[in-house]
Structures are given as structure tokens and as C-alpha cells.
Design a protein around this motif. Structure first.
Motif, PDB file in Angstrom:
ATOM      1  N   CYS A  43       0.861  -1.186   0.000  1.00  0.00           N
ATOM      2  CA  CYS A  43       0.000   0.000   0.000  1.00  0.00           C
ATOM      3  C   CYS A  43       0.894   1.232   0.000  1.00  0.00           C
ATOM      4  O   CYS A  43       1.954   1.249   0.617  1.00  0.00           O
ATOM      5  CB  CYS A  43      -0.958   0.014   1.181  1.00  0.00           C
ATOM      6  SG  CYS A  43      -0.237   0.211   2.800  1.00  0.00           S
ATOM      7  N   ALA A  44       0.473   2.244  -0.733  1.00  0.00           N
ATOM      8  CA  ALA A  44       1.272   3.468  -0.860  1.00  0.00           C
ATOM      9  C   ALA A  44       0.392   4.568  -1.437  1.00  0.00           C
ATOM     10  O   ALA A  44      -0.662   4.310  -2.008  1.00  0.00           O
ATOM     11  CB  ALA A  44       2.468   3.234  -1.773  1.00  0.00           C
ATOM     12  N   LEU A  45       0.842   5.775  -1.268  1.00  0.00           N
ATOM     13  CA  LEU A  45       0.208   6.944  -1.869  1.00  0.00           C
ATOM     14  C   LEU A  45       1.219   7.621  -2.783  1.00  0.00           C
ATOM     15  O   LEU A  45       2.429   7.561  -2.531  1.00  0.00           O
ATOM     16  CB  LEU A  45      -0.251   7.925  -0.787  1.00  0.00           C
ATOM     17  CG  LEU A  45      -1.424   7.447   0.068  1.00  0.00           C
ATOM     18  CD1 LEU A  45      -1.634   8.384   1.248  1.00  0.00           C
ATOM     19  CD2 LEU A  45      -2.689   7.339  -0.767  1.00  0.00           C
ATOM     20  N   PRO A  46       0.749   8.279  -3.836  1.00  0.00           N
ATOM     21  CA  PRO A  46       1.674   8.980  -4.727  1.00  0.00           C
ATOM     22  C   PRO A  46       2.512  10.013  -3.966  1.00  0.00           C
ATOM     23  O   PRO A  46       2.001  10.706  -3.089  1.00  0.00           O
ATOM     24  CB  PRO A  46       0.751   9.673  -5.734  1.00  0.00           C
ATOM     25  CG  PRO A  46      -0.534   8.933  -5.666  1.00  0.00           C
ATOM     26  CD  PRO A  46      -0.638   8.413  -4.264  1.00  0.00           C
ATOM     27  N   THR A  73      -4.192   1.117   7.620  1.00  0.00           N
ATOM     28  CA  THR A  73      -4.630   1.855   8.806  1.00  0.00           C
ATOM     29  C   THR A  73      -3.486   2.717   9.326  1.00  0.00           C
ATOM     30  O   THR A  73      -3.683   3.881   9.687  1.00  0.00           O
ATOM     31  CB  THR A  73      -5.129   0.886   9.893  1.00  0.00           C
ATOM     32  OG1 THR A  73      -6.257   0.168   9.366  1.00  0.00           O
ATOM     33  CG2 THR A  73      -5.542   1.619  11.150  1.00  0.00           C
ATOM     34  N   ASP A  74      -2.279   2.162   9.339  1.00  0.00           N
ATOM     35  CA  ASP A  74      -1.110   2.933   9.758  1.00  0.00           C
ATOM     36  C   ASP A  74      -0.871   4.116   8.817  1.00  0.00           C
ATOM     37  O   ASP A  74      -0.643   5.238   9.260  1.00  0.00           O
ATOM     38  CB  ASP A  74       0.124   2.034   9.801  1.00  0.00           C
ATOM     39  CG  ASP A  74       1.372   2.794  10.196  1.00  0.00           C
ATOM     40  OD1 ASP A  74       1.390   3.381  11.298  1.00  0.00           O
ATOM     41  OD2 ASP A  74       2.320   2.828   9.386  1.00  0.00           O
ATOM     42  N   LEU A  75      -0.932   3.865   7.519  1.00  0.00           N
ATOM     43  CA  LEU A  75      -0.724   4.942   6.544  1.00  0.00           C
ATOM     44  C   LEU A  75      -1.806   6.006   6.665  1.00  0.00           C
ATOM     45  O   LEU A  75      -1.517   7.199   6.643  1.00  0.00           O
ATOM     46  CB  LEU A  75      -0.694   4.368   5.129  1.00  0.00           C
ATOM     47  CG  LEU A  75      -0.439   5.336   3.984  1.00  0.00           C
ATOM     48  CD1 LEU A  75       0.858   6.109   4.184  1.00  0.00           C
ATOM     49  CD2 LEU A  75      -0.406   4.603   2.661  1.00  0.00           C
ATOM     50  N   GLN A  76      -3.054   5.585   6.831  1.00  0.00           N
ATOM     51  CA  GLN A  76      -4.148   6.555   6.992  1.00  0.00           C
ATOM     52  C   GLN A  76      -3.955   7.427   8.218  1.00  0.00           C
ATOM     53  O   GLN A  76      -4.310   8.604   8.201  1.00  0.00           O
ATOM     54  CB  GLN A  76      -5.494   5.839   7.116  1.00  0.00           C
ATOM     55  CG  GLN A  76      -6.150   5.550   5.801  1.00  0.00           C
ATOM     56  CD  GLN A  76      -7.573   5.114   6.000  1.00  0.00           C
ATOM     57  OE1 GLN A  76      -7.864   4.275   6.843  1.00  0.00           O
ATOM     58  NE2 GLN A  76      -8.461   5.672   5.220  1.00  0.00           N
ATOM     59  N   SER A  77      -3.387   6.859   9.275  1.00  0.00           N
ATOM     60  CA  SER A  77      -3.188   7.639  10.501  1.00  0.00           C
ATOM     61  C   SER A  77      -2.206   8.789  10.279  1.00  0.00           C
ATOM     62  O   SER A  77      -2.156   9.729  11.074  1.00  0.00           O
ATOM     63  CB  SER A  77      -2.694   6.741  11.641  1.00  0.00           C
ATOM     64  OG  SER A  77      -1.338   6.374  11.442  1.00  0.00           O
ATOM     65  N   GLN A  78      -1.442   8.721   9.196  1.00  0.00           N
ATOM     66  CA  GLN A  78      -0.471   9.764   8.890  1.00  0.00           C
ATOM     67  C   GLN A  78      -1.033  10.830   7.942  1.00  0.00           C
ATOM     68  O   GLN A  78      -0.357  11.812   7.651  1.00  0.00           O
ATOM     69  CB  GLN A  78       0.775   9.130   8.266  1.00  0.00           C
ATOM     70  CG  GLN A  78       1.443   8.138   9.196  1.00  0.00           C
ATOM     71  CD  GLN A  78       2.505   7.322   8.496  1.00  0.00           C
ATOM     72  OE1 GLN A  78       3.206   7.820   7.636  1.00  0.00           O
ATOM     73  NE2 GLN A  78       2.618   6.057   8.867  1.00  0.00           N
TER      74      GLN A  78
END
Length: 99
Positions: A43-46, A73-78
């Protein structure tokens, strides 16, 4: 999750995870050491660095989904909160297809 389409073709066991209209990850069947089936996920975001905790391998599709969900969930928390049309601040809900 949606089937991954590359060049108009799909492959069995290859999925793209979509969040708020954006492709944020992939889960696909691979072959592990010794010829055993495995599932690769990420999972990643641009334009956001991807730590190693946001990708991995699992022994089943369900395990890959669970691992992806935890990393997402961890990435969303950021992510920063964004205004909701009702005046509240919230994050867009996590991908429902992983439920």
C-alpha cells in the motif's frame, strides 16, 4: 478491490485496492521459495515514501488482506484530516472491499 488491468488484460489473483477513487495498493498471487503459493501486497500513496512495513507477503489471500488493512490503517493515521461537507473533520473511510 478490483481486478488489476494492465494493457487491457487481467490476471487471475491480481487486485488493485482503490480508496476514494485512487489506487493505493495491490494484492497479487505469486510463487514463493520452494514453489509454494504466496500473496504479495503493498500500500502506498503517490509522492509518499513507502516504508517496508507497508508491503509484504502472506500465505493466503485473507492473510494478505489483513496485513494490507493493518498497513493501510497505519498509513491513513499519517494523513491530514480534510473538511467534511457537514462541517466536521474526517478521513475518507477505508476501502470497504477489504471487509
Amino acid at each position: 478491490m478490483r481486478k488489476t488491468v494492465i494493457g487491457g488484460e487481467t490476471e487471475l489473483g491480481d487486485y488493485t485496492v482503490i480508496w476514494d477513487g485512487l489506487a493505493v495498493g495491490r494484492i497479487c498471487k505469486t510463487v514463493a521459495v520452494g514453489g509454494h503459493d504466496a500473496w504479495s501486497w503493498s500500500c502506498a500513496l503517490p509522492n509518499v515514501p513507502q516504508p517496508s512495513a507497508h508491503r509484504g507477503r502472506a500465505g493466503s489471500l485473507d492473510a494478505a488482506k489483513a496485513d494490507f488493512r493493518a498497513a493501510w490503517t497505519d498509513l491513513q493515521s499519517q494523513l491530514p484530516l480534510r473538511p467534511d461537507p457537514r462541517g466536521a473533520c474526517r478521513l475518507t473511510p477505508i476501502v470497504r472491499a477489504l471487509a
